[in-house]
Scaffold this active site. Structure first.
Site, PDB file in Angstrom:
ATOM      1  N   ARG A 252      -5.129  28.414  -2.655  1.00  0.00           N
ATOM      2  CA  ARG A 252      -5.424  27.546  -3.784  1.00  0.00           C
ATOM      3  C   ARG A 252      -5.290  26.092  -3.312  1.00  0.00           C
ATOM      4  O   ARG A 252      -4.607  25.821  -2.320  1.00  0.00           O
ATOM      5  CB  ARG A 252      -4.439  27.768  -4.936  1.00  0.00           C
ATOM      6  CG  ARG A 252      -4.598  29.095  -5.629  1.00  0.00           C
ATOM      7  CD  ARG A 252      -5.879  29.150  -6.469  1.00  0.00           C
ATOM      8  NE  ARG A 252      -5.969  30.361  -7.250  1.00  0.00           N
ATOM      9  CZ  ARG A 252      -6.478  31.525  -6.806  1.00  0.00           C
ATOM     10  NH1 ARG A 252      -6.946  31.615  -5.566  1.00  0.00           N
ATOM     11  NH2 ARG A 252      -6.522  32.582  -7.596  1.00  0.00           N
TER      12      ARG A 252
ATOM     13  N   THR B 285       0.855  -1.184   0.000  1.00  0.00           N
ATOM     14  CA  THR B 285       0.000   0.000   0.000  1.00  0.00           C
ATOM     15  C   THR B 285       0.889   1.231   0.000  1.00  0.00           C
ATOM     16  O   THR B 285       1.933   1.251   0.661  1.00  0.00           O
ATOM     17  CB  THR B 285      -0.936   0.084   1.230  1.00  0.00           C
ATOM     18  OG1 THR B 285      -1.492   1.408   1.294  1.00  0.00           O
ATOM     19  CG2 THR B 285      -0.228  -0.174   2.546  1.00  0.00           C
TER      20      THR B 285
ATOM     21  N   ASP C 245      -0.036   3.773   1.385  1.00  0.00           N
ATOM     22  CA  ASP C 245      -0.335   4.440   2.659  1.00  0.00           C
ATOM     23  C   ASP C 245       0.617   4.042   3.789  1.00  0.00           C
ATOM     24  O   ASP C 245       0.668   4.707   4.821  1.00  0.00           O
ATOM     25  CB  ASP C 245      -1.776   4.128   3.094  1.00  0.00           C
ATOM     26  CG  ASP C 245      -2.806   4.829   2.227  1.00  0.00           C
ATOM     27  OD1 ASP C 245      -2.401   5.523   1.280  1.00  0.00           O
ATOM     28  OD2 ASP C 245      -4.013   4.682   2.493  1.00  0.00           O
TER      29      ASP C 245
HETATM   30  O1  F6P Z   1      -5.340   2.274  -0.027  1.00  0.00           O
HETATM   31  C1  F6P Z   1      -4.591   3.202  -0.664  1.00  0.00           C
HETATM   32  C2  F6P Z   1      -5.405   4.353  -1.123  1.00  0.00           C
HETATM   33  O2  F6P Z   1      -4.527   5.010  -1.938  1.00  0.00           O
HETATM   34  C3  F6P Z   1      -5.979   5.264  -0.042  1.00  0.00           C
HETATM   35  O3  F6P Z   1      -5.092   6.198   0.434  1.00  0.00           O
HETATM   36  C4  F6P Z   1      -7.137   5.888  -0.752  1.00  0.00           C
HETATM   37  O4  F6P Z   1      -8.116   6.348   0.147  1.00  0.00           O
HETATM   38  C5  F6P Z   1      -7.638   4.784  -1.575  1.00  0.00           C
HETATM   39  O5  F6P Z   1      -6.523   3.980  -1.893  1.00  0.00           O
HETATM   40  C6  F6P Z   1      -8.361   5.258  -2.827  1.00  0.00           C
HETATM   41  O6  F6P Z   1      -8.640   4.170  -3.602  1.00  0.00           O
HETATM   42  P1  F6P Z   1      -9.600   4.109  -4.866  1.00  0.00           P
HETATM   43  O7  F6P Z   1     -10.007   5.512  -5.206  1.00  0.00           O
HETATM   44  O8  F6P Z   1      -8.764   3.497  -5.919  1.00  0.00           O
HETATM   45  O9  F6P Z   1     -10.732   3.254  -4.475  1.00  0.00           O
END
Ligand code: F6P
Length: 419
Positions: free
Chosen positions: A342, A201, A203
């Protein structure tokens, strides 16, 4: 560092191993009555169908058999899937697992398309060293990815089990985030399926590993963006609010904020107070600085009762659809301070494109670790990075938990630079 055994060493260790010919191997599959559902699938033109001699000695798990080394001779057939959101480095993991699996262990590797959907619907592609060539620097995943789970439908798990049995799968490598690893954990713990995980991930929020691949790339992309925003913010004396990904945690925001020299960073771990933020920006501007960069993680939230962020949309998998908090923050900064503001929402740019060198190396090490885990029958575990070493951790460790930002980093380092 990791020491890979050479092919000859591999062939040589283990007293219970016997060299068999290709014909014997085929006979064995025939004797087992395994109707090979993959047989019809075309191999890439240049893929050799011959099994290298050093690869003919593998431990084969008897269906429903015990954990002991059976000594039965067979090719090991391993499935791989990618689940959840995509992430730079996924292809590098697949490539590494395929490379070591085919070359050293003599495995046959099967890719499942579109995560667990492909397992339930038996949609596969053969993977080989040749077919994975050129994918190391490529973002996304050649296998496709989806969010859903076999536990979402009444017959989902039964279909997964059927696929394992129909394809005579000896193991499955699940490359995924919290959601996919939880599914993998349950399929292993409750249904005994031979699965190993690889955490991914951008994240960086998976418990058990010091870091995940994809994170470094996302931080670099966000940092590059912040670097660019400094010059335009300074030229116009503006506050630029940059939204980065980070659903539950502010790892990307914190690292990119430090690396990019942000004025303030708002993360999900610490609900923010807009009055405090505006006072901080005003102090800075009083000191003669007229441009500021505020980095906001998409999952950041105001202190309860301080700001109405409105209703959040829920997607079909039950996830709150994030994105947009930066606009809300920018609007408030503008109206409370009078500074021109912005917004930049980086969004999926952070997930796209080529992985950094760091992520390519980590992905490659995880891929090698995963295929080795299959051969060591480390079912129910995942590859993790601990310090400099790739090790294994139980999948249960990652389930239902989130690895939050190290507060020593946030309070001890980042805060000194911000504002
Ligand atoms: O899990 C990783 C991530 O990038 C999160 O930070 C984010 O909220 C999510 O995926 C968004 O995923 P998608 O828009 O692809 O469903």
């Amino acid at each position: 560092g990791e020491v890979e055994r050479s092919a000859d060493q591999h062939a040589g260790d283990g007293a219970d191993q016997v060299v068999v010919s290709e014909e014997q191997h085929e006979d064995r599959r025939h004797d087992q009555g395994v109707d090979d559902p993959l047989a019809h699938q075309p191999l890439p033109r240049h893929r050799s169908t011959a099994v290298p001699t050093h690869c003919r000695q593998c431990y084969h798990q008897r269906r429903g058999g015990s954990n002991r080394r059976s000594g039965t001779i067979a090719l090991v057939r391993v499935g791989i899937l990618t689940g959840g959101g995509d992430c730079p480095g996924l292809n590098a993991v697949i490539r590494a697992a395929v490379r070591k699996g085919e070359r050293v262990h003599g495995d046959e590797i099967v890719g499942f398309l579109d995560a667990c959907d492909g397992v339930q619907e038996r949609r596969t592609i053969p993977l080989s060293i040749e077919s994975m060539r050129g994918t190391l620097p490529r973002g996304g995943t050649v296998l496709g990815t989806r969010r859903g789970s076999p536990f979402d439908t009444p017959d989902g798990v039964a279909r997964v089990q059927q696929t394992f049995s129909d394809l005579a799968l000896d193991g499955l490598i699940v490359i995924g985030g919290n959601g996919s690893l939880s599914i993998a954990c349950k399929l292993h713990a409750d249904f005994g399926l031979p699965i190993v995980g690889v955490p991914k991930t951008i994240d960086n929020d998976i418990v058990g590993t010091d870091t995940t691949f994809g994170f470094n790339t996302a931080v670099q992309i966000a940092t590059d963006a912040i670097d660019r925003l400094h010059t335009t913010a300074e030229s116009h004396d503006r506050v630029l609010v940059v939204e980065v990904m980070g659903r539950h945690t502010g790892w990307i925001a914190t690292h990119a904020g430090i690396a990019g020299g942000a004025t303030a960073v708002l993360i999900p771990e610490l609900p923010f107070d807009l009055d405090e933020l505006c006072a901080r920006l005003a102090r800075r501007h009083d000191r003669g600085r007229f441009a500021s960069i505020v980095v906001v993680a998409e999952g950041a939230e105001p202190r309860p009762g301080t700001l109405d962020v409105g209703e959040r949309e829920i997607d079909r998998f039950g996830h709150v659809r994030l994105g947009g908090i930066a606009s809300r923050v920018a609007h408030e900064i503008g109206s409370r301070t009078g500074f021109e503001t912005r917004v930049v929402q980086l969004g999926h740019i952070q997930r796209g494109g080529t992985p950094t060198a760091y992520d390519r190396v980590l992905s490659t090490r995880f891929g090698v670790g995963a295929i080795d885990a299959v051969h060591d029958r480390r079912w129910g575990t995942m590859t993790v990075l601990r310090g400099e070493q790739v090790e294994y951790e139980d999948l249960t460790v990652a389930v239902g938990r989130t690895r939050t930002v190290d507060m020593q980093l946030f309070d001890g380092v980042a805060e000194h630079y911000f504002a």
